[in-house]
Design a protein around this motif. Structure first.
Motif, PDB file in Angstrom:
ATOM      1  N   VAL A   1       0.859  -1.185   0.000  1.00 46.36           N
ATOM      2  CA  VAL A   1       0.000   0.000   0.000  1.00 46.36           C
ATOM      3  C   VAL A   1       0.896   1.237   0.000  1.00 46.36           C
ATOM      4  O   VAL A   1       1.890   1.293   0.745  1.00 46.36           O
ATOM      5  N   PRO A   2       0.607   2.250  -0.823  1.00 44.83           N
ATOM      6  CA  PRO A   2       1.452   3.449  -0.884  1.00 44.83           C
ATOM      7  C   PRO A   2       1.668   4.080   0.496  1.00 44.83           C
ATOM      8  O   PRO A   2       0.728   4.189   1.289  1.00 44.83           O
ATOM      9  N   GLU A   3       2.898   4.483   0.771  1.00 48.31           N
ATOM     10  CA  GLU A   3       3.236   5.036   2.079  1.00 48.31           C
ATOM     11  C   GLU A   3       2.461   6.314   2.397  1.00 48.31           C
ATOM     12  O   GLU A   3       2.172   6.606   3.549  1.00 48.31           O
ATOM     13  N   ASN A   4       2.141   7.075   1.361  1.00 51.91           N
ATOM     14  CA  ASN A   4       1.439   8.347   1.580  1.00 51.91           C
ATOM     15  C   ASN A   4      -0.071   8.223   1.378  1.00 51.91           C
ATOM     16  O   ASN A   4      -0.768   9.225   1.206  1.00 51.91           O
ATOM     17  N   LEU A   5      -0.591   6.983   1.417  1.00 51.03           N
ATOM     18  CA  LEU A   5      -2.011   6.752   1.165  1.00 51.03           C
ATOM     19  C   LEU A   5      -2.907   7.597   2.067  1.00 51.03           C
ATOM     20  O   LEU A   5      -3.817   8.286   1.590  1.00 51.03           O
TER      21      LEU A   5
ATOM     22  N   SER B   1      -6.193  14.588   2.366  1.00 50.55           N
ATOM     23  CA  SER B   1      -6.233  15.803   1.554  1.00 50.55           C
ATOM     24  C   SER B   1      -7.562  15.938   0.820  1.00 50.55           C
ATOM     25  O   SER B   1      -7.811  16.932   0.137  1.00 50.55           O
ATOM     26  N   GLY B   2      -8.405  14.896   0.944  1.00 47.43           N
ATOM     27  CA  GLY B   2      -9.733  14.959   0.336  1.00 47.43           C
ATOM     28  C   GLY B   2      -9.903  14.150  -0.930  1.00 47.43           C
ATOM     29  O   GLY B   2     -10.993  14.101  -1.500  1.00 47.43           O
ATOM     30  N   LYS B   3      -8.843  13.497  -1.398  1.00 48.09           N
ATOM     31  CA  LYS B   3      -8.959  12.708  -2.626  1.00 48.09           C
ATOM     32  C   LYS B   3      -9.640  11.370  -2.336  1.00 48.09           C
ATOM     33  O   LYS B   3      -9.407  10.763  -1.292  1.00 48.09           O
ATOM     34  N   VAL B   4     -10.476  10.921  -3.272  1.00 46.43           N
ATOM     35  CA  VAL B   4     -11.222   9.678  -3.080  1.00 46.43           C
ATOM     36  C   VAL B   4     -10.971   8.646  -4.183  1.00 46.43           C
ATOM     37  O   VAL B   4     -11.206   7.451  -3.988  1.00 46.43           O
ATOM     38  N   ASP B   5     -10.496   9.087  -5.345  1.00 44.37           N
ATOM     39  CA  ASP B   5     -10.240   8.166  -6.463  1.00 44.37           C
ATOM     40  C   ASP B   5      -8.828   7.596  -6.332  1.00 44.37           C
ATOM     41  O   ASP B   5      -7.903   7.962  -7.070  1.00 44.37           O
ATOM     42  N   LEU B   6      -8.667   6.667  -5.413  1.00 40.25           N
ATOM     43  CA  LEU B   6      -7.343   6.186  -5.046  1.00 40.25           C
ATOM     44  C   LEU B   6      -6.704   5.302  -6.113  1.00 40.25           C
ATOM     45  O   LEU B   6      -5.494   5.357  -6.324  1.00 40.25           O
ATOM     46  N   LEU B   7      -7.495   4.473  -6.769  1.00 36.05           N
ATOM     47  CA  LEU B   7      -6.944   3.616  -7.818  1.00 36.05           C
ATOM     48  C   LEU B   7      -6.402   4.461  -8.972  1.00 36.05           C
ATOM     49  O   LEU B   7      -5.354   4.161  -9.550  1.00 36.05           O
ATOM     50  N   GLU B   8      -7.114   5.524  -9.280  1.00 39.72           N
ATOM     51  CA  GLU B   8      -6.665   6.437 -10.334  1.00 39.72           C
ATOM     52  C   GLU B   8      -5.430   7.201  -9.872  1.00 39.72           C
ATOM     53  O   GLU B   8      -4.501   7.442 -10.652  1.00 39.72           O
ATOM     54  N   GLU B   9      -5.400   7.559  -8.612  1.00 34.59           N
ATOM     55  CA  GLU B   9      -4.293   8.329  -8.050  1.00 34.59           C
ATOM     56  C   GLU B   9      -2.988   7.536  -8.029  1.00 34.59           C
ATOM     57  O   GLU B   9      -1.920   8.047  -8.390  1.00 34.59           O
ATOM     58  N   PHE B  10      -3.060   6.269  -7.636  1.00 31.44           N
ATOM     59  CA  PHE B  10      -1.844   5.485  -7.431  1.00 31.44           C
ATOM     60  C   PHE B  10      -1.541   4.479  -8.538  1.00 31.44           C
ATOM     61  O   PHE B  10      -0.414   3.995  -8.631  1.00 31.44           O
ATOM     62  N   GLY B  11      -2.546   4.142  -9.355  1.00 27.69           N
ATOM     63  CA  GLY B  11      -2.308   3.165 -10.408  1.00 27.69           C
ATOM     64  C   GLY B  11      -2.017   1.785  -9.848  1.00 27.69           C
ATOM     65  O   GLY B  11      -2.510   1.411  -8.789  1.00 27.69           O
ATOM     66  N   SER B  12      -1.157   1.034 -10.515  1.00 26.19           N
ATOM     67  CA  SER B  12      -0.829  -0.329 -10.093  1.00 26.19           C
ATOM     68  C   SER B  12       0.135  -0.296  -8.906  1.00 26.19           C
ATOM     69  O   SER B  12       1.200   0.324  -8.971  1.00 26.19           O
ATOM     70  N   THR B  13      -0.263  -0.977  -7.828  1.00 24.78           N
ATOM     71  CA  THR B  13       0.559  -0.977  -6.612  1.00 24.78           C
ATOM     72  C   THR B  13       0.939  -2.378  -6.149  1.00 24.78           C
ATOM     73  O   THR B  13       1.802  -2.522  -5.291  1.00 24.78           O
ATOM     74  N   GLY B  14       0.276  -3.392  -6.673  1.00 29.65           N
ATOM     75  CA  GLY B  14       0.501  -4.747  -6.189  1.00 29.65           C
ATOM     76  C   GLY B  14      -0.446  -5.081  -5.041  1.00 29.65           C
ATOM     77  O   GLY B  14      -0.399  -6.163  -4.474  1.00 29.65           O
ATOM     78  N   ALA B  15      -1.288  -4.110  -4.689  1.00 31.25           N
ATOM     79  CA  ALA B  15      -2.274  -4.319  -3.620  1.00 31.25           C
ATOM     80  C   ALA B  15      -3.619  -3.765  -4.089  1.00 31.25           C
ATOM     81  O   ALA B  15      -4.304  -3.050  -3.358  1.00 31.25           O
TER      82      ALA B  15
END
Length: 210
Positions: free
Chosen positions: A148-152, A158-172
């Motif tokens: 999971v991204p360290e800065n998740l 910060s108010g962002k909700v589209d996490l898959l779009e924000e981080f892309g492929s993470t392995g999780a």
């Protein structure tokens, strides 16, 4: 009785036995591992204080009324009904914690959850004036949590909700998708009940003579 019928009956008996065993195991699991229920204990208060600082130590925030767990009736909602209505979103709102006094007086924290790869993931998200200001995980048992991204939670705060779009492929992806569902439902809930929750917290402040 021919061989085909005998085999069918034997298969039915085996499947029945398996079903009985599964039901028994489920009953035992429910007995020794009851379903998670939110409550305001010292550990929860410390997490709430970390995502929505009261300006007090964790102990004082918990013991001196800087953090309170709101009842549904306080803000005119039914979390059970809300979750049933939003069942298709595969996430739940579990609780709301308000801060009637302190550095972020009037702010509140929504406890939300969704099922990940390995069980329920519980998240705390803080809101002030309807906007997210902080977030943290309260409960998880995910096998791929290390991916999971360290800065998740900084991003969620910060108010962002589209996490898959924000981080892309993470392995999780499964884990991140579950968190995204919980975050989105929490944001919708905060948008709908922000005014009512703030009024409830203000009422608590007034009743306490603050």
């Amino acid at each position: 009785m021919n061989k085909t019928v005998a085999n069918a009956l034997r298969s039915t008996a085996v499947l029945t036995a398996i079903a009985v065993v599964c039901v028994g195991l489920l009953a035992v699991c429910n007995m020794f591992f009851p379903k998670y229920k939110p409550n305001l204990d010292a550990a929860t208060a410390a997490l709430v204080n970390s995502v929505c600082p009261t300006g007090q130590s964790d102990a004082d925030a918990y013991e001196k009324g800087f953090i309170t767990m709101l009842a549904d009736a306080d803000y005119g909602a039914s979390l059970e009904d809300y979750n049933k209505t939003n069942k298709d979103k595969k996430a739940s709102i579990l609780a709301v914690y308000g801060e009637p006094k302190g550095l972020n007086a009037g702010a509140y924290v929504v406890e939300c959850s969704a099922d990940g790869r390995d069980g329920e993931i519980v998240i705390l998200i803080a809101y002030r004036d309807g906007g997210a200001i902080g977030a943290a995980v309260k409960k998880q048992g995910e096998s791929f949590w290390g991916k999971v991204p360290e800065n998740l939670f900084e991003v969620i705060g910060s108010g962002k909700v589209d996490l898959l779009e924000e981080f892309g492929s993470t392995g999780a992806t499964v884990t991140l998708s579950a968190i995204e569902r919980a975050v989105k439902l929490s944001a919708e809930f905060a948008l709908e009940y922000n005014t009512a929750i703030r009024k409830a917290i203000s009422k608590l402040s007034t009743e306490a003579g603050l």
